[in-house]
Design a protein around this motif. Structure first.
Motif, PDB file in Angstrom:
ATOM      1  N   ASN A  26       1.108  -1.535   0.136  1.00  0.00           N
ATOM      2  CA  ASN A  26       0.168   0.151  -0.035  1.00  0.00           C
ATOM      3  C   ASN A  26       0.847   1.383  -0.029  1.00  0.00           C
ATOM      4  O   ASN A  26       1.850   1.431   0.936  1.00  0.00           O
ATOM      5  N   PRO A  27       0.677   2.254  -1.003  1.00  0.00           N
ATOM      6  CA  PRO A  27       1.653   3.279  -1.005  1.00  0.00           C
ATOM      7  C   PRO A  27       1.621   4.260   0.179  1.00  0.00           C
ATOM      8  O   PRO A  27       2.645   4.936   0.389  1.00  0.00           O
ATOM      9  N   ASN A  28       0.751   4.023   0.991  1.00  0.00           N
ATOM     10  CA  ASN A  28       0.389   4.987   2.132  1.00  0.00           C
ATOM     11  C   ASN A  28       1.095   4.374   3.465  1.00  0.00           C
ATOM     12  O   ASN A  28       1.167   4.893   4.251  1.00  0.00           O
ATOM     13  N   LEU A  29       1.558   3.058   3.055  1.00  0.00           N
ATOM     14  CA  LEU A  29       2.509   2.544   4.291  1.00  0.00           C
ATOM     15  C   LEU A  29       3.848   2.296   4.019  1.00  0.00           C
ATOM     16  O   LEU A  29       4.356   2.037   2.940  1.00  0.00           O
ATOM     17  N   PRO A  30       4.731   2.475   4.944  1.00  0.00           N
ATOM     18  CA  PRO A  30       6.271   2.328   4.681  1.00  0.00           C
ATOM     19  C   PRO A  30       6.829   1.212   4.807  1.00  0.00           C
ATOM     20  O   PRO A  30       5.926   0.174   5.119  1.00  0.00           O
ATOM     21  N   PHE A  31       7.701   0.867   4.041  1.00  0.00           N
ATOM     22  CA  PHE A  31       8.270  -0.437   3.876  1.00  0.00           C
ATOM     23  C   PHE A  31       9.864  -0.355   3.828  1.00  0.00           C
ATOM     24  O   PHE A  31      10.523  -1.321   3.793  1.00  0.00           O
TER      25      PHE A  31
END
Ligand code: PLP
Length: 323
Positions: A26-31
């Motif tokens: 999800n682009p709103n979550l960091p990785f």
């Protein structure tokens, strides 16, 4: 900062560094972790590819350079098939969500990874091509020349494998062989600074020249753009590019263009090119994977004369993307 209008969420896939699962993020979550070498040192490699008609253009050459860049940085070699599979999955998601016919910019990133684990990190992102890039593709670019600010007399193992350039075996000119010039590393801050400098001076891009290598009549030797390869079209269906290798990143777009153009009857050569050669060419181009081809309209404030048929050259470059 406001998200530019028309920009939609990117498609992000996280890869396991040694193969295995590929997962959508999800682009709103960091990785990325705080101790990733990409964050702390800019230590890693990347590739930027064009996704057209749901497929990665020039995939083989990108995969070769990616592996070569990783080798130059002493990182474990990425598995080309695995990256190709992840790219195909992401491109499929892109087409499903955006529809057929919307080009995407695809960036592969592969870093030395977390200091605490020593495992590399790997991900890819598909996003909309910025409007400015599309405008430059359509309308061309004003360019200023500048020294790169550093120059290294070096050749690096691995560069020759993806290019016809570089110094041949047996020639020992490795002044600083640990320097990763010739690899496409994440360390692009200087290239971005050069572009900001160009913009601040009313131009769109730079062409680096080598102030140590000045021809008495023709001026300094031409290297490359900040994020592109220089290509010249000359009379009698001839294309020229500065010899890749050493300080000139071997460009995948230029390589595809030359192969395609040779097959279409053009004569293509990598040669030493000096500033005056740009002024006497029929047309001058900055070629790279996503912008594809931007014609150079002016150089250091002087309009470049156009000869021949630039649209024929553009069609050749576009046609090469499938090869
Ligand atoms: N030279 C540099 C320094 C680059 O960063 C790039 C691409 O980003 C290129 C040349 C052109 O390479 P390619 O055609 O593979 O995109």
């Amino acid at each position: 900062m406001a998200v530019p209008q028309g920009t939609r969420a990117p498609v992000i896939f996280v890869l396991e560094p040694f193969g295995g699962s590929i997962r959508r993020n999800n682009p709103n979550l960091p990785f990325i972790f705080w101790d990733d070498a990409a964050v702390t040192r800019g230590d890693g490699v990347f590739e930027t590819l064009l996704i057209r008609d749901g497929k990665a253009a020039n995939l083989r050459r990108h995969a070769e350079r990616f592996r070569s860049s990783a080798r130059l940085l002493d990182m474990p070699e990425p598995d080309a098939e695995y990256w190709a599979r992840a790219t195909a999955e992401a491109a499929e998601a892109w087409v499903t969500e955006r529809g057929e016919g919307v080009d995407a910019k695809c960036v592969w990133t592969y870093t030395r990874g977390r200091a605490s684990t020593g495992f590399p990190s790997a991900w890819l992102v598909l996003s909309d091509i910025p409007q400015k890039t599309l405008d430059q593709r359509a309308n061309g670019v004003k360019v200023m020349t500048t020294p790169r600010g550093f120059s290294v007399d070096t050749t690096l193992p691995g560069v020759d494998e993806v290019t016809r350039g570089g110094t041949g075996p047996g020639e020992e000119r490795r002044v600083a062989p640990w320097l990763t010039v010739g690899a496409k590393t994440l360390n692009y801050a200087a290239n971005m600074a050069a572009l900001r400098w160009a913009h601040a001076h009313g131009t769109d891009d730079v062409i680096y020249v080598d102030p140590r290598d000045v021809h008495p009549d023709k001026g300094p030797r031409v290297l490359e753009g900040a994020t592109s390869t220089v290509v010249l079209a000359k009379s009698k269906k001839r294309l020229r590019t500065p010899v890749p290798g050493g300080e000139v990143l071997p460009g995948t777009t230029q390589a595809a263009l030359f192969e395609h153009a040779e097959a279409a009857g053009w004569r293509c050569k990598a040669r030493d090119i000096y500033l005056r050669d740009l002024k006497t060419a029929e047309s001058v181009w900055l070629v790279s994977s996503v912008r594809v081809a931007a014609r150079v309209l002016s150089l250091d404030g002087k309009t470049l004369e156009v000869g021949g048929d630039p649209e024929e050259v553009r069609a050749l470059i576009e046609g090469a993307l499938g090869s």
